[in-house]
Motif scaffolding. Structure first.
Motif, PDB file in Angstrom:
ATOM      1  N   GLU A   1      -0.525   0.583  31.604  1.00 13.69           N
ATOM      2  CA  GLU A   1      -0.841   1.134  30.245  1.00 13.69           C
ATOM      3  C   GLU A   1       1.679   1.070  29.261  1.00 13.69           C
ATOM      4  O   GLU A   1       1.321   1.247  28.616  1.00 13.69           O
TER       5      GLU A   1
ATOM      6  N   LYS B   1       1.582  -2.803  28.350  1.00  6.66           N
ATOM      7  CA  LYS B   1       1.232  -2.302  26.951  1.00  6.66           C
ATOM      8  C   LYS B   1       1.589  -1.759  25.773  1.00  6.66           C
ATOM      9  O   LYS B   1       2.094  -2.465  24.965  1.00  6.66           O
ATOM     10  N   GLN B   2       3.075  -0.756  26.675  1.00  8.61           N
ATOM     11  CA  GLN B   2       3.614  -0.217  25.187  1.00  8.61           C
ATOM     12  C   GLN B   2       4.885  -0.697  25.376  1.00  8.61           C
ATOM     13  O   GLN B   2       5.482  -0.894  24.200  1.00  8.61           O
TER      14      GLN B   2
ATOM     15  N   ILE C   1       4.846  -4.264  24.737  1.00  9.75           N
ATOM     16  CA  ILE C   1       4.377  -5.913  24.167  1.00  9.75           C
ATOM     17  C   ILE C   1       4.621  -4.608  23.241  1.00  9.75           C
ATOM     18  O   ILE C   1       5.011  -5.530  21.718  1.00  9.75           O
ATOM     19  N   GLU C   2       4.333  -3.652  22.787  1.00  9.04           N
ATOM     20  CA  GLU C   2       3.327  -3.760  20.980  1.00  9.04           C
ATOM     21  C   GLU C   2       5.062  -2.332  19.988  1.00  9.04           C
ATOM     22  O   GLU C   2       5.002  -2.874  19.667  1.00  9.04           O
ATOM     23  N   ALA C   3       5.558  -2.570  21.186  1.00  4.24           N
ATOM     24  CA  ALA C   3       6.983  -2.076  21.019  1.00  4.24           C
ATOM     25  C   ALA C   3       8.581  -2.874  20.141  1.00  4.24           C
ATOM     26  O   ALA C   3       9.405  -2.637  19.881  1.00  4.24           O
ATOM     27  N   ARG C   4       8.288  -4.455  20.367  1.00  9.72           N
ATOM     28  CA  ARG C   4       8.353  -5.429  21.025  1.00  9.72           C
ATOM     29  C   ARG C   4       9.128  -5.806  19.596  1.00  9.72           C
ATOM     30  O   ARG C   4      10.566  -6.154  19.641  1.00  9.72           O
ATOM     31  N   GLN C   5       8.915  -5.442  18.572  1.00  7.96           N
ATOM     32  CA  GLN C   5       9.355  -5.734  16.984  1.00  7.96           C
ATOM     33  C   GLN C   5       9.944  -4.309  16.658  1.00  7.96           C
ATOM     34  O   GLN C   5      10.372  -4.417  15.252  1.00  7.96           O
ATOM     35  N   ARG C   6       9.707  -3.435  17.444  1.00  8.26           N
ATOM     36  CA  ARG C   6      10.453  -1.938  16.359  1.00  8.26           C
ATOM     37  C   ARG C   6      12.260  -2.152  16.620  1.00  8.26           C
ATOM     38  O   ARG C   6      13.143  -2.916  17.157  1.00  8.26           O
TER      39      ARG C   6
ATOM     40  N   PRO D   1       4.976   6.717  20.950  1.00  3.19           N
ATOM     41  CA  PRO D   1       4.070   6.282  19.626  1.00  3.19           C
ATOM     42  C   PRO D   1       5.140   7.508  18.316  1.00  3.19           C
ATOM     43  O   PRO D   1       4.468   7.655  17.387  1.00  3.19           O
TER      44      PRO D   1
ATOM     45  N   GLU E   1      11.427   5.366  13.600  1.00  4.41           N
ATOM     46  CA  GLU E   1      11.433   3.342  13.160  1.00  4.41           C
ATOM     47  C   GLU E   1      12.521   3.320  11.971  1.00  4.41           C
ATOM     48  O   GLU E   1      12.851   2.451  11.140  1.00  4.41           O
TER      49      GLU E   1
END
Length: 618
Positions: free
Chosen positions: A555, A558-559, A561-566, A597, A601
């Motif tokens: 988990e 995954k967080q 990977i999902e945050a890499r463009q923030r 989450p 941003e």
């Protein structure tokens, strides 16, 4: 017809007025002459041992101005007391000059804030040994010997002038010569006084401005101004050092008060081992991983291809000065919150209170006598005994020429910790912080010769506008980047079998003849425009998870990977670290945690507390 005493001619009046101007020098002649010689000699003796080192441009005139003002102030004291005051002043100034030069001979630096701080921590035995070392033959026949010689001649002249013969000679010279030359000497004094006051005024203003600043960070920013004060003699260096320590002490008190307010409600120890690697002076535009044309990060790219290293695409530093970055990085304060950075706890304190074992391995911020003001400003809170004990369980004790020395320090500490575990100790979750020298100036010395790969001729085609010297410097910088790649990779290698997560970030970017700007290092005094923000604030940033960590914590992986463009600014990183540790505390704010989450941003990323980075990018 002759003029009476009460009917002086204009020329006589002018002559007398000029004589009055010369009187402070005449009445304190020996004091003025010897201290002027002392100041000039001390300035020469304290020149740094560099080919480019040179004397302060206004040395001779400003020294005249300072001593004239001092002599004029002495004239306000009754003559019976003046000689004693003069003697005390001369003694103090000689001692200051001798200590200043001695420190240069012994420690490689004149009086600095850190030097003064170390003196304050010296015990009685160390102080007596320090004083005793003054009288060794090595010191007497070093640069210090010249000052001792001037002092001895001064004392001999003072003894002779107080003798009967000396008094008679001085009386005759004073009565006969000074009266005849009073007007001429006064005119010369007037010319020198006007000239020296005009030429010295900018430096006096700058020194006054610097002494009235309110934080160590402001002092550091002041030192980056083109018109910053030149502390050209020992008394100025001492005054500056005292003021710097006063400002640091004030913020230390605030930090200690904040540390008493650290509260940890619970800790899940989500990540058994968190590693933060802080690089130095590395803009992402010299990283092959971010599209640079030279292969400066082959090992990091190889790890990226495994899928376990996740580069973030939009990360900036909050400052382009190491000390400012460290303060904002270590404090739970983020830009935009109320108060100052020192009003908030430091994140290692929270980790320790939560039960983590915290290690800090730095190749820069250890107290050294010849420490630069920049290092003092960035490290004073890390090196304070009370705060260091509150933050860290383990620290290295010395710096190294190359960053691989920190790896040896880490290996030694791990062996000691394994030994403790075998003896029945429990393995605690760990936070390890590496602070590398990275690509810090001087680039040529940041990579061992045996590991240098790039050569000046490699840039002839891609950078034809650069001179041969500039290409050499560019090659040195890229070799430092390549060496840095090997260091961070070796850190990851040591963690391959552990349940560990690694975050890498340099403190700030660096310019190395980027585009058409034609500069190296950083331009601290310039207004932040798009190019300056691009090259000096945009940095590489990645998170690597060991295979075991990724398997146990899918988990979190995954967080990541999902945050890499923030969008991220590193002043808020402490909140992400607390999340990775599973620490529940009122100081944690999910809106600043890039993995949450609830992450905001839209938070303005204000560079140097002045410029919105995202508005520059529009």
């Amino acid at each position: 017809m002759t003029l009476s005493k009460n009917n002086l001619s204009p020329l006589s009046i002018i002559g007398r007025l000029l004589g009055i101007l010369f009187r402070p020098l005449a009445a304190n002649a020996r004091f003025f002459v010897f201290l002027y010689v002392l100041g000039v000699v001390c300035a020469w003796l304290t020149l740094p041992p560099y080919k480019t080192a040179r004397l302060y441009d206004n040395l001779y005139l400003e020294l005249f101005f300072d001593l004239y003002v001092l002599c004029a102030l002495l004239m306000l004291i009754p003559q019976r007391v003046r000689r004693w005051v003069r003697g005390v002043l001369a003694f103090v100034l000689y001692v200051l000059a001798i200590v200043d030069v001695y420190c240069l001979v012994k420690f490689g630096s004149t009086i600095t804030p850190t030097m003064l701080l170390l003196v304050g921590e010296t015990d009685e035995r160390e102080a007596s040994e320090f004083i005793a070392s003054f009288f060794s033959s090595d010191v007497v026949f070093s640069r210090v010997g010249w000052l001792l010689l001037i002092a001895l001649v001064h004392v001999a002249c003072a003894i002779f002038s107080s003798s009967r013969v000396g008094k008679r000679l001085w009386q005759n010279w004073n009565l006969q010569k000074l009266k005849k030359m009073g007007a001429v000497a006064g005119l010369a004094t007037l010319v020198l006084l006007v000239w020296s006051s005009i030429s010295s005024w900018p430096n006096k203003q700058a020194f006054w401005r610097m002494m009235n600043l309110q934080t160590p960070g402001q002092v550091e920013a002041e030192l980056n101004r083109a018109d910053c004060a030149n502390c050209y003699e020992s008394p100025y260096r001492l005054a500056f050092s005292i003021r710097s320590n006063q400002l640091a002490s004030k913020q230390i008190d605030q930090l200690i008060e904040a540390s008493h307010r650290v509260q940890v409600d619970s800790c899940s120890f989500r990540s058994p081992h968190i590693v933060l690697i802080i690089g130095e002076s590395y803009g992402r535009h010299h990283s092959q991983q971010y599209g640079y044309f030279m292969p400066t990060t082959p090992r990091q790219i190889q790890r990226e291809h495994t899928g376990l290293l996740v580069p973030f695409t939009d990360v900036v530093a909050s400052w382009n000065l190491t000390s400012f970055v460290f303060k904002s990085l270590f404090s739970m304060h983020v830009v935009g919150q109320e108060g100052e950075w020192c009003d908030y706890p430091l994140f290692p304190e929270i980790f320790r209170k939560a039960g983590y074992d915290v290690t800090f391995l730095t190749n820069q911020f250890l107290p050294k006598a010849k420490e630069a003001v920049y290092d003092f400003s960035g490290g004073f809170f890390l090196n304070n005994p009370d705060l260091s004990a509150a933050m860290f369980d383990h620290r290295n004790e010395r710096t190294h020429v190359f960053d691989e020395g920190l790896l040896a320090d880490y290996d030694k500490m791990r062996e000691e910790q394994k030994g403790e575990k075998k003896e029945g100790g429990n393995a605690k979750p760990r936070l390890t912080i590496f602070h590398l020298l990275g690509q810090h100036l001087n680039y040529r010395t940041r990579c061992p010769n045996s590991k240098k790969h790039f050569k000046p001729e490699d840039y002839a085609e891609r950078r034809p506008e650069l001179t041969a010297k500039q290409r050499r410097l560019l090659a040195d910088y890229d070799n430092a980047c390549l060496y840095n790649d090997s260091i961070v990779d070796q850190i990851c290698q040591r963690l391959e079998s552990e349940e560990a997560i690694v975050i890498y970030m340099p403190d700030h970017g660096e310019e190395c003849y980027e585009g058409t700007r034609g500069i190296i290092c950083r331009n601290h005094s310039a207004e932040i425009d798009r190019d300056l923000a691009r090259y000096e604030f945009e940095i590489p940033f990645w998170i690597w998870c060991s295979p075991r960590y990724a398997a146990v914590h899918p988990e979190v992986f995954k967080q990541v990977i999902e945050a890499r463009q923030r969008p991220l600014m590193t002043d808020a990183l402490a909140h992400t670290l607390l999340y990775l540790a599973g620490i529940s505390t009122p100081w944690y704010k999910p809106e600043y945690d890039v993995l949450s989450p609830e992450y905001n941003e839209k938070r303005p990323r204000i560079l140097k507390n002045t410029t919105d980075y995202d508005k520059l990018a529009e």
